[in-house]
Design an enzyme around this catalytic site. Structure first.
Site: not given
Ligand code: CO8
Length: 258
Positions: A109, A132
C-alpha cells in the site's frame, strides 16, 4: 483536528504531510488513512496552498497497509466496508498537485499510495515493491493497475508475482519515479519542486494535471481531443495573457491566480 499518525505543516504555500508511525515503519492503518483524508481535504480547501507533499521517514515512506490490522478481517468484513475504497483513494482525487517524496521502503500500500501522487521523487535509499503475494493476497489499492502502466507488464508482473523490490535507480530507469536525489536532499528537492509549482498559475497547473491524467484513462485520439479543448480554454485566462506578455516584454510573469 489533532493528528496522531501523521504530521501536518505548511511551508509557505506548500502543504506537507509526514507519515508518522515510526514503530510500524509507517504501516498504513485505517486511522492514518482517515487522518490523511482530513489533511488533504483541508489543504485542497485552503486557498493559500498550491501544492502538497506526502513523505515518510528516512527508513520508510510506508511499509504497506497495516498487516496486523488486516489479518483478522473476513471476506464479509472487507466486502461490506468496501475495504480501502473510501480514504485510500483520496490522494488520487486531489485537484491540486501532490508530490510523493520517498525514502526507504515503499511497499504494498505504500508503493500504491506513492503511485497515486502526481509524481514521485525518490531518495537513493528508496525501495519499491508489491510483496502482497508473500502474504497470500494481491495489491488492493491500484498496484496491479498503476504499476503496470508506469513500468510495463514484464516488470510489474515480476514484482507482483515474486515480490522482488526495485531500488531507486531501477525505479528511475523504469519510469516509476521522476528522479533520484541524495537522501539528505529529498525533502528540500521536493519542496523546491512544489514551490516552483506554487509560483505558477494555479488554474493552469490544475488543467495541466487533469490533461496528463487523461492519458491514463482514455485513448490517444480522445486524450488529444481533450487536451486541445483545455489548451484552447487557457487562452480565456488572465494568466495566459500575463505569461505570454511577460515573455515578450522580457520580464518575470506575475500570475494573478496563485
Ligand atoms: N504492517 C504492520 N506492521 C508492520 C508492517 C506492515 N506492513 N511493516 C513493518 N511492520 C512492523 C513490524 O511488524 C515491526 O513491528 P514490531 O517491532 O512490533 O515487531 C516493525 O514494523 C519494524 O519492522 P521489521 O522489524 O520487520 O523491520 P525490518 O527492517 O527487519 O524489515 C521490512 C523491514 C522488510 C519492510 C519488513 O518490515 C516487511 O517485510 N514488512 C512488510 C512489508 C509488506 O508485506 N507490505 C505489504 C503489506 S500488504 C499491503 O500493503 C496490501 C495493500 C492492499 C491495499 C490497502 C489496504 C488497506
Amino acid at each position: 483536528m489533532a493528528y496522531e499518525n501523521i504530521l501536518v505543516e505548511t511551508r509557505g504555500q506548500v502543504g506537507l504531510i509526514t507519515l508518522n508511525r515510526p514503530k510500524a515503519l509507517n504501516a498504513l492503518n485505517a486511522a492514518l488513512m482517515q487522518e490523511m483524508t482530513v489533511a488533504l481535504d483541508a489543504f485542497e480547501a485552503d486557498d493559500n496552498i498550491g501544492c502538497m507533499i506526502i513523505t515518510g521517514s528516512e527508513k520508510a515512506f510506508a511499509a504497506g497497509a497495516d498487516i496486523k490490522e488486516m489479518q483478522p478481517k473476513t471476506y464479509m468484513d472487507v466486502y461490506k466496508e468496501d475495504f480501502i475504497t473510501r480514504d485510500w483513494e483520496r490522494a488520487a482525487r486531489c485537484r491540486k498537485p501532490v508530490i510523493a517524496a520517498v525514502a526507504g521502503y515503499a511497499l504494498g500500500g505504500g508503493c500504491e499510495l506513492a503511485m497515486m501522487c502526481d509524481f514521485i521523487i525518490a531518495a537513493d535509499t528508496a525501495k519499491f515493491g508489491q510483496p502482497e503475494i508473500n502474504l497470500g493476497t494481491i495489491p488492493g489499492a491500484g498496484g496491479t493497475q498503476r504499476l503496470t502502466r508506469f513500468v510495463g507488464k514484464s516488470k510489474a508482473m515480476e514484482m507482483c508475482l515474486t515480490a522482488r523490490m526495485m531500488d531507486a535507480d531501477e525505479a528511475e530507469r523504469s519510469g516509476l519515479v521522476s528522479r533520484v536525489v541524495p537522501a539528505a536532499e529529498l525533502l528540500n528537492e521536493a519542496i523546491k519542486a512544489a514551490e516552483k509549482i506554487c509560483s505558477l498559475s494555479r488554474p493552469i497547473v490544475m488543467i495541466a494535471k487533469e490533461s496528463v491524467n487523461r492519458a491514463y484513462e482514455t485513448t490517444l485520439t480522445e486524450g488529444v481531443r481533450f487536451e486541445r479543448r483545455v489548451f484552447h480554454s487557457t487562452f480565456g485566462t488572465e494568466d495566459q495573457k500575463e505569461g505570454m506578455s511577460a515573455f515578450a516584454e522580457k520580464r518575470k510573469a506575475d500570475f494573478k491566480h496563485r
